[in-house]
Every structure is written in structure tokens, then in C-alpha cells.
Design an enzyme around this catalytic site. Sequence first.
Site, PDB file in Angstrom:
ATOM      1  N   MET A 162       0.870  -1.191  -0.111  1.00 36.63           N
ATOM      2  CA  MET A 162       0.151  -0.077  -0.060  1.00 36.63           C
ATOM      3  C   MET A 162       0.899   1.188  -0.060  1.00 36.63           C
ATOM      4  SD  MET A 162      -3.131  -0.670  -0.472  1.00 36.63           S
ATOM      5  CE  MET A 162      -3.849   0.904  -0.132  1.00 36.63           C
TER       6      MET A 162
ATOM      7  N   ASP B 237      10.241   3.005   6.396  1.00 42.66           N
ATOM      8  CA  ASP B 237      10.047   1.702   6.992  1.00 42.66           C
ATOM      9  C   ASP B 237      11.046   1.415   7.864  1.00 42.66           C
ATOM     10  OD1 ASP B 237       8.227  -0.774   5.291  1.00 42.66           O
ATOM     11  OD2 ASP B 237       9.981  -1.328   6.248  1.00 42.66           O
TER      12      ASP B 237
ATOM     13  N   GLU C 168      -2.309  -3.261   9.752  1.00 44.12           N
ATOM     14  CA  GLU C 168      -3.635  -2.969  10.238  1.00 44.12           C
ATOM     15  C   GLU C 168      -4.041  -3.316  11.572  1.00 44.12           C
ATOM     16  OE1 GLU C 168      -7.510  -1.058   8.569  1.00 44.12           O
ATOM     17  OE2 GLU C 168      -5.411  -0.805   8.409  1.00 44.12           O
TER      18      GLU C 168
ATOM     19  N   LYS D 165      -0.415   1.552  14.842  1.00 40.72           N
ATOM     20  CA  LYS D 165      -1.033   2.864  14.012  1.00 40.72           C
ATOM     21  C   LYS D 165      -0.710   3.917  15.224  1.00 40.72           C
ATOM     22  CE  LYS D 165      -3.615   1.081  10.336  1.00 40.72           C
ATOM     23  NZ  LYS D 165      -3.034   1.321   9.270  1.00 40.72           N
TER      24      LYS D 165
ATOM     25  N   SER E 194      -8.254   0.651   6.626  1.00 38.32           N
ATOM     26  CA  SER E 194      -9.349   0.423   6.153  1.00 38.32           C
ATOM     27  C   SER E 194     -10.753   0.143   6.628  1.00 38.32           C
ATOM     28  CB  SER E 194      -9.247  -0.844   4.999  1.00 38.32           C
ATOM     29  OG  SER E 194      -8.890  -1.871   5.633  1.00 38.32           O
TER      30      SER E 194
ATOM     31  N   HIS F 152      -8.084   6.480   2.934  1.00 35.19           N
ATOM     32  CA  HIS F 152      -8.151   5.046   2.440  1.00 35.19           C
ATOM     33  C   HIS F 152      -8.192   4.754   0.991  1.00 35.19           C
ATOM     34  CE1 HIS F 152     -10.321   1.070   1.996  1.00 35.19           C
ATOM     35  NE2 HIS F 152      -8.872   0.813   2.259  1.00 35.19           N
TER      36      HIS F 152
END
Length: 302
Positions: free
Chosen positions: A39, A67, A134, A139, A161, A184
Site C-alpha cells: 500500500m 520503513d 492494520e 498505528k 481500511s 483510504h
Amino acid sequence: KLPPAGSPCGGSETKGPGSPVFEWPREGLTLGIVGGGTMGSGIAVAALAAQAAKSKGAPVKRVVVLDASAEGLERSKAYISRGLSSLHRRGRIKLGGKGKGSEQIEAFLKETLQHSSNFEDLKPCEMVIEAVFERLNVKKQVFAELDKVCAPSAILATNTSTLDIDAIASAAGTARAGSVLGMHFFSPAHLMKLVEVVRGARSSRASIQAVLKLTKAMGKVGVVVGNCDGFVGNRCLDPYSYESAFLVEEGAAPQQVDAVLGRSGGPSPGPNRFLAGLGAGQGFGMSMGPFEMADLAGNDIG
């Protein structure tokens, strides 16, 4: 055009704490992306393609991809290079300079793309899009770090999402609650047009408008939605994906399920009685079935 302020998707017009003072840089955004997976790297391709096309006056000047692992950074570099090379071969973007296409891509990325594992490198970014796993706790950790390094006026967007935007925003503190919202993308992010712009309880209209401007410049269709489980796209997707998986458990092949849900119906449905009741030409009219869609989007997404 945004819905009225105070409506479920309209955003806040308050100018107190939590509302960013955001001005679009004349020379284009420095855009940060946290997460170099499928993504995050796809979003980077979309942003850099807009820059290469000088869309709407070069909306993005530079992209910084963050990253945690060296392996992740290398995979991201390769993904972005392949994505831009594909767009270049098909004439979707044009690059100046000397040399062959690969040499032009390399020179372009040298000027416009940075990879890093250090959050400090996101300091110059006027907007940051988080695209990590996710998991709410992951997060929230990212947003706590972003709160430490990003300017008070920076817009912080999450590519979640399904997760609660307000719960993610809480990790960045109340002082910047107005500048946190959802953005998103659908995978592959550099190809799919739709972007759900998710309004949190305190997301400001200025933040929503800035994100909508970026989505438009990237050639996307930004749709403002409310903060709820799955938003709109996945709220629709999940039920028929679950039922498709149940059909496979009952003996149907994934290809048979895809064929029935497609535009023209499918081949022999095998032993499943429900599929057998749908003859050829009785498809549901979808562009592709759920299993083909998962293969296209990447089974690491979700």
C-alpha cells in the site's frame, strides 16, 4: 464540494485547538509515507506519477517513504521503480532528460524520492500518510511518533481500511486532532481510482479540503465518508466476501465463484446447489469476483 459543516461528513469549522494552519506550498508538497509495503509503495507511485505529469502544477515535490527494516526499504524501492517504469512504458507519464526509459526513471527518483528508517526525516513533510499493518496499537505508535517530529500544521492521514479514525487520532494528542483524518486508498493504490476520505470527529474542513485536493491531483476520486467500521467500501465488500469463502468451504472452486459473480455468469458450478441455480449468463455483473480481486489487490492487504 464538501457537505455542510457539522453534517456527518462535513468537518468542523472551528478555529480553536485541533485545527491546522495549512497552506499548500507553491512548489508542491513534501509528502511522507510511513510503511513501505504494497500500500505505502503504491501510494508513493501515485504521488510521484502526479509529479511526473506535472498534474495541477506539480502537487507533490518530493516523497519520503519510511520503513522500519532494510529489507522493507529495498522492496519498496523496487516496487516504486517497477510501477513508474510500467506507467512510463504505457505513456501514462513522460520524463525529460537523456538516456533510455530506465535511466530517466532512475534520474527522476533520485531527485524526488527518499527512503529512510528515521522518523526525523519526516520533519519537512507538510502531509504524512500512514500505511502500516492494520493493527490499532501499531498505528497509534506511529501517530505518537509523528506528533513528536511533524510541524503543528502538518496533516496526518491514516490509510486504515476499517479502524476507528478517532482512536488513531488520540495518539497524536488533542492539539492536532483537526489535522488527523483517514485517506483510504484501494490496492493497487497507483491504479485504483477511489480514495475514501474519512472524517473523524474533529477533522477540520481545511484538512479535508487539502486531502481532496491531493487526491484529485493524483488522478483519484476522493469521496468523503463518515467514521464507522469498514467505512463504505469494505462495509459493502465484507459480507459477500464471507459468503464467497463459505461457498468454497462447501465445495465450489474459487474460479467458479468468481465466474458467477462476474458479468456473464460462469462455467459448470460443480456440486454447490446455490451456484447450480445460476446458469451461464446470470452473473451478478461485477467486474471481477472476490478471489480474483484479492489476487489483484494482494493477499497481504487487509
